[in-house]
Design a protein around this motif. Structure first.
Motif, PDB file in Angstrom:
ATOM      1  N   MET A  21       0.920  -1.204   0.007  1.00 21.07           N
ATOM      2  CA  MET A  21      -0.076  -0.195   0.089  1.00 21.07           C
ATOM      3  C   MET A  21       1.008   1.036   0.125  1.00 21.07           C
ATOM      4  O   MET A  21       1.648   1.481   1.100  1.00 21.07           O
ATOM      5  CB  MET A  21      -1.015  -0.107   1.269  1.00 21.07           C
ATOM      6  CG  MET A  21      -1.743   1.076   1.250  1.00 21.07           C
ATOM      7  SD  MET A  21      -3.265   1.248   2.491  1.00 21.07           S
ATOM      8  CE  MET A  21      -2.112   1.795   3.817  1.00 21.07           C
ATOM      9  N   PRO A  22       1.090   2.018  -1.115  1.00 22.58           N
ATOM     10  CA  PRO A  22       1.975   3.038  -1.381  1.00 22.58           C
ATOM     11  C   PRO A  22       1.298   4.112  -0.420  1.00 22.58           C
ATOM     12  O   PRO A  22       0.175   4.473  -0.341  1.00 22.58           O
ATOM     13  CB  PRO A  22       1.857   3.607  -2.785  1.00 22.58           C
ATOM     14  CG  PRO A  22       1.537   2.182  -3.398  1.00 22.58           C
ATOM     15  CD  PRO A  22       0.647   1.488  -2.489  1.00 22.58           C
ATOM     16  N   ILE A  23       2.116   4.951   0.461  1.00 23.84           N
ATOM     17  CA  ILE A  23       1.809   5.965   1.248  1.00 23.84           C
ATOM     18  C   ILE A  23       2.333   7.196   0.843  1.00 23.84           C
ATOM     19  O   ILE A  23       1.856   8.346   0.846  1.00 23.84           O
ATOM     20  CB  ILE A  23       2.126   5.727   2.718  1.00 23.84           C
ATOM     21  CG1 ILE A  23       3.733   5.544   3.003  1.00 23.84           C
ATOM     22  CG2 ILE A  23       1.265   4.635   3.307  1.00 23.84           C
ATOM     23  CD1 ILE A  23       3.869   5.329   4.441  1.00 23.84           C
ATOM     24  N   LYS A  24       3.568   7.513   0.151  1.00 25.02           N
ATOM     25  CA  LYS A  24       4.029   8.497  -0.110  1.00 25.02           C
ATOM     26  C   LYS A  24       5.210   8.248  -1.268  1.00 25.02           C
ATOM     27  O   LYS A  24       5.841   7.266  -0.955  1.00 25.02           O
ATOM     28  CB  LYS A  24       4.519   9.460   0.874  1.00 25.02           C
ATOM     29  CG  LYS A  24       4.857  10.922   0.628  1.00 25.02           C
ATOM     30  CD  LYS A  24       4.739  11.819   1.659  1.00 25.02           C
ATOM     31  CE  LYS A  24       5.082  13.260   1.242  1.00 25.02           C
ATOM     32  NZ  LYS A  24       4.928  14.022   2.346  1.00 25.02           N
ATOM     33  N   THR A  25       5.398   9.214  -2.043  1.00 26.73           N
ATOM     34  CA  THR A  25       6.669   9.475  -2.896  1.00 26.73           C
ATOM     35  C   THR A  25       7.192  10.358  -2.795  1.00 26.73           C
ATOM     36  O   THR A  25       6.797  11.519  -2.591  1.00 26.73           O
ATOM     37  CB  THR A  25       6.226   9.242  -4.600  1.00 26.73           C
ATOM     38  OG1 THR A  25       5.392   8.058  -4.830  1.00 26.73           O
ATOM     39  CG2 THR A  25       7.205   9.340  -5.647  1.00 26.73           C
ATOM     40  N   ILE A  26       8.675  10.285  -2.372  1.00 25.40           N
ATOM     41  CA  ILE A  26       9.753  11.579  -1.658  1.00 25.40           C
ATOM     42  C   ILE A  26      10.567  11.490  -2.608  1.00 25.40           C
ATOM     43  O   ILE A  26      10.983  10.438  -3.607  1.00 25.40           O
ATOM     44  CB  ILE A  26      10.120  11.168  -0.307  1.00 25.40           C
ATOM     45  CG1 ILE A  26      10.801   9.938  -0.548  1.00 25.40           C
ATOM     46  CG2 ILE A  26       9.022  11.261   0.346  1.00 25.40           C
ATOM     47  CD1 ILE A  26      11.506   9.476   0.849  1.00 25.40           C
ATOM     48  N   LEU A  61      17.276  11.924   1.210  1.00 30.00           N
ATOM     49  CA  LEU A  61      16.287  10.496   1.643  1.00 30.00           C
ATOM     50  C   LEU A  61      15.794  10.661   3.170  1.00 30.00           C
ATOM     51  O   LEU A  61      14.602  10.664   3.625  1.00 30.00           O
ATOM     52  CB  LEU A  61      17.103   9.450   1.337  1.00 30.00           C
ATOM     53  CG  LEU A  61      16.261   7.966   1.764  1.00 30.00           C
ATOM     54  CD1 LEU A  61      15.028   7.839   1.103  1.00 30.00           C
ATOM     55  CD2 LEU A  61      17.191   6.806   1.764  1.00 30.00           C
ATOM     56  N   TYR A  62      16.902  10.851   3.737  1.00 30.81           N
ATOM     57  CA  TYR A  62      16.610  10.826   5.241  1.00 30.81           C
ATOM     58  C   TYR A  62      15.746  12.065   5.775  1.00 30.81           C
ATOM     59  O   TYR A  62      14.797  11.937   6.578  1.00 30.81           O
ATOM     60  CB  TYR A  62      17.896  11.227   6.181  1.00 30.81           C
ATOM     61  CG  TYR A  62      17.787  11.433   7.546  1.00 30.81           C
ATOM     62  CD1 TYR A  62      17.981  10.413   8.397  1.00 30.81           C
ATOM     63  CD2 TYR A  62      17.657  12.884   8.110  1.00 30.81           C
ATOM     64  CE1 TYR A  62      17.945  10.653   9.847  1.00 30.81           C
ATOM     65  CE2 TYR A  62      17.630  13.108   9.471  1.00 30.81           C
ATOM     66  CZ  TYR A  62      17.919  11.853  10.529  1.00 30.81           C
ATOM     67  OH  TYR A  62      17.826  12.347  11.663  1.00 30.81           O
ATOM     68  N   GLN A  63      15.914  13.302   5.392  1.00 34.29           N
ATOM     69  CA  GLN A  63      15.052  14.542   5.624  1.00 34.29           C
ATOM     70  C   GLN A  63      13.569  14.217   5.062  1.00 34.29           C
ATOM     71  O   GLN A  63      12.712  14.810   5.753  1.00 34.29           O
ATOM     72  CB  GLN A  63      15.542  15.704   4.788  1.00 34.29           C
ATOM     73  CG  GLN A  63      16.771  16.296   5.541  1.00 34.29           C
ATOM     74  CD  GLN A  63      16.947  16.442   7.042  1.00 34.29           C
ATOM     75  OE1 GLN A  63      15.779  16.848   7.636  1.00 34.29           O
ATOM     76  NE2 GLN A  63      18.324  16.520   7.873  1.00 34.29           N
ATOM     77  N   GLN A  64      13.485  13.641   3.883  1.00 29.13           N
ATOM     78  CA  GLN A  64      12.233  13.505   3.369  1.00 29.13           C
ATOM     79  C   GLN A  64      11.407  12.365   4.343  1.00 29.13           C
ATOM     80  O   GLN A  64      10.137  12.583   4.336  1.00 29.13           O
ATOM     81  CB  GLN A  64      12.183  12.982   1.886  1.00 29.13           C
ATOM     82  CG  GLN A  64      12.860  14.065   0.987  1.00 29.13           C
ATOM     83  CD  GLN A  64      11.505  15.019   0.634  1.00 29.13           C
ATOM     84  OE1 GLN A  64      10.633  14.593  -0.119  1.00 29.13           O
ATOM     85  NE2 GLN A  64      11.532  16.301   0.984  1.00 29.13           N
ATOM     86  N   VAL A  65      12.015  11.286   4.569  1.00 28.63           N
ATOM     87  CA  VAL A  65      11.582  10.488   5.150  1.00 28.63           C
ATOM     88  C   VAL A  65      10.862  11.047   6.842  1.00 28.63           C
ATOM     89  O   VAL A  65       9.712  10.653   7.080  1.00 28.63           O
ATOM     90  CB  VAL A  65      12.167   9.086   5.617  1.00 28.63           C
ATOM     91  CG1 VAL A  65      11.696   8.234   6.576  1.00 28.63           C
ATOM     92  CG2 VAL A  65      12.490   8.462   4.201  1.00 28.63           C
ATOM     93  N   ARG A  66      11.969  11.779   7.361  1.00 26.73           N
ATOM     94  CA  ARG A  66      11.797  12.269   8.639  1.00 26.73           C
ATOM     95  C   ARG A  66      10.491  13.474   8.685  1.00 26.73           C
ATOM     96  O   ARG A  66       9.895  13.741   9.638  1.00 26.73           O
ATOM     97  CB  ARG A  66      12.827  13.018   9.314  1.00 26.73           C
ATOM     98  CG  ARG A  66      12.607  13.213  10.492  1.00 26.73           C
ATOM     99  CD  ARG A  66      14.288  13.779  11.222  1.00 26.73           C
ATOM    100  NE  ARG A  66      14.137  14.221  12.660  1.00 26.73           N
ATOM    101  CZ  ARG A  66      15.018  14.222  13.339  1.00 26.73           C
ATOM    102  NH1 ARG A  66      16.206  14.014  12.786  1.00 26.73           N
ATOM    103  NH2 ARG A  66      14.772  14.795  14.492  1.00 26.73           N
ATOM    104  N   ALA A  82      15.743   7.810  10.242  1.00 23.16           N
ATOM    105  CA  ALA A  82      14.816   8.972  10.044  1.00 23.16           C
ATOM    106  C   ALA A  82      13.519   8.532  10.817  1.00 23.16           C
ATOM    107  O   ALA A  82      13.098   9.820  11.679  1.00 23.16           O
ATOM    108  CB  ALA A  82      14.378   9.286   8.602  1.00 23.16           C
ATOM    109  N   ILE A  83      12.991   7.564  10.916  1.00 26.75           N
ATOM    110  CA  ILE A  83      11.818   6.981  11.562  1.00 26.75           C
ATOM    111  C   ILE A  83      12.199   7.428  12.944  1.00 26.75           C
ATOM    112  O   ILE A  83      11.425   7.761  13.978  1.00 26.75           O
ATOM    113  CB  ILE A  83      11.377   5.888  11.214  1.00 26.75           C
ATOM    114  CG1 ILE A  83      10.846   5.825   9.638  1.00 26.75           C
ATOM    115  CG2 ILE A  83      10.210   5.504  12.326  1.00 26.75           C
ATOM    116  CD1 ILE A  83      10.437   4.702   9.080  1.00 26.75           C
TER     117      ILE A  83
END
Length: 374
Positions: free
Chosen positions: A59-64, A72-77, A115-116
């Motif tokens: 289930m895709p939740i977001k494309t960053i 990658l780190y900042q977008q996930v965070r 990041a999480i």
């Protein structure tokens, strides 16, 4: 309606698309090693319970954006993970794909994990633990170019692991591929089935499950969605109960597997017992040279070794020659399908294929060869 994405083996996209459509999926679109579709929660549960050719339902939740590790780190965070994960739940990250700056899936997954948990610490001081084997939440990250698609894996462990097969031969055929071969061969429950080189029994067992209308997901202990915050246990139990009631009590035509090695045959028999079909399927100990048709006509699907997993190619030439001779002498009223990853060995069968289907057995490119016997 929610958007989902099913991952499949290369070559089985069309088969998986047909399977999803039959289960009620909407907006079904084939992609490379996958199929996108839409549906509600009931469909998500039903697909995991019933599909035979799919690995994971995401289930895709977001494309960053992910041009490099820092982005990658900042977008996930920047995503509020409290919607999906509480600090008392475990999680794991599975990463595929990459780009020039993110070319190691393990380290990309580690960046996402960091990041999480950093966000969790910032919000309350406690963080989720990592469980790579049985996480409460499995996050899938697929990187292509400068984009990363983040998804929740509703299946958890790959759906090809039905749960009935701890016993495997030396070169096991995935259950999902076996189910796909049955569809490519257009085998149906009213047609007799025979595998003269059945190994640990995957092909005849998958045929039996289909013939008895047994949902393969009934053998699994758990699915990923069972740990999601919006999990509906009543709906899930209803779907499981309906699946059990829809099972059939007997086969319409015989399903037979034969194996020369008695120890490997015992593995097949054990697997059949684990999924409760031992009284329906026939698993016989016969050398290929002595096999005979179980009835007048039907379909043979078999997966002989092709030199990349068992033995050397030169040692297998005689096996393919024998297979061809047996087919020509005793199975002239049958349709025959042979899966092979070695073109030279396939020629030793001595028959010209009428059709060939390109599929992958793991990372091995293969052909499913169709032979019309007459």
């Amino acid at each position: 309606m929610t958007q989902y994405f099913a991952t499949v083996a290369r070559g089985l996209e069309a088969i998986a698309s047909q399977e999803l459509t039959a289960l009620g999926a909407k907006d079904v679109q084939e992609a490379f090693t996958g199929v996108s579709f839409t549906g509600d929660k009931s469909l998500l549960y039903r697909v995991n319970l019933w599909v035979r050719t799919i690995f994971h339902v995401l289930m895709p939740i977001k494309t960053i954006k992910c041009a490099d590790r820092e982005q990658l780190y900042q977008q996930v965070r920047s995503i509020d993970w409290r919607e999906y994960l509480s600090s008392d739940r475990t999680f794991a990250v599975n990463c595929t794909g990459g780009n020039p700056q993110l070319n190691h899936t393990h380290y990309s997954a580690l960046q996402i994990k960091n990041a999480i948990v950093d966000q969790q610490r910032e919000q309350g001081g406690q963080r989720s633990s990592i469980d790579i084997h049985h996480p409460d939440l499995l996050i899938n990250a697929h990187i292509t170019g400068d984009n990363c698609i983040l998804s929740l894996d509703s299946s958890g462990e790959s759906l090809h692991r039905r749960g009935y097969r701890p016993a495997m031969g030396l070169a096991p055929l995935k259950e999902t591929l076996a189910a796909g071969l049955l569809e490519l061969a257009q085998w149906r429950p009213g047609i007799a089935f025979f595998d003269p080189l059945c190994g640990s029994g995957t092909l005849p067992i998958e045929a039996t499950l289909k013939a008895l209308n047994i949902a393969p997901g009934l053998y699994r202990e758990r699915f990923g969605f069972e740990s999601w915050s919006d999990f509906d246990p009543d709906l899930w139990q209803q779907l499981r109960t309906e699946a059990k009631k829809s099972q059939l009590s007997q086969l319409r035509s015989p399903i037979v597997g034969s194996e020369a090695d008695s120890n490997i045959l015992k593995q097949a028999q054990h697997n059949a017992q684990l999924c409760g079909v031992q009284d329906h399927i026939q698993l016989l100990c016969h050398n290929l040279a002595t096999v005979s048709p179980p009835c007048d006509s039907g379909i043979i699907i078999t997966n002989p070794p092709y030199g990349k997993r068992i033995g050397e190619v030169t040692e297998l030439a005689s096996l393919y020659q024998l297979l061809g001779n047996v087919l020509k002498q005793r199975f002239r009223t049958w349709r025959v399908y042979v899966l092979t990853g070695n073109q030279e060995l396939a020629k030793k069968i001595g028959l010209k294929p009428s059709r060939r289907f390109k599929v992958y057995n793991g990372n091995i490119p293969c052909n499913l060869l169709e032979f019309e016997m007459f």
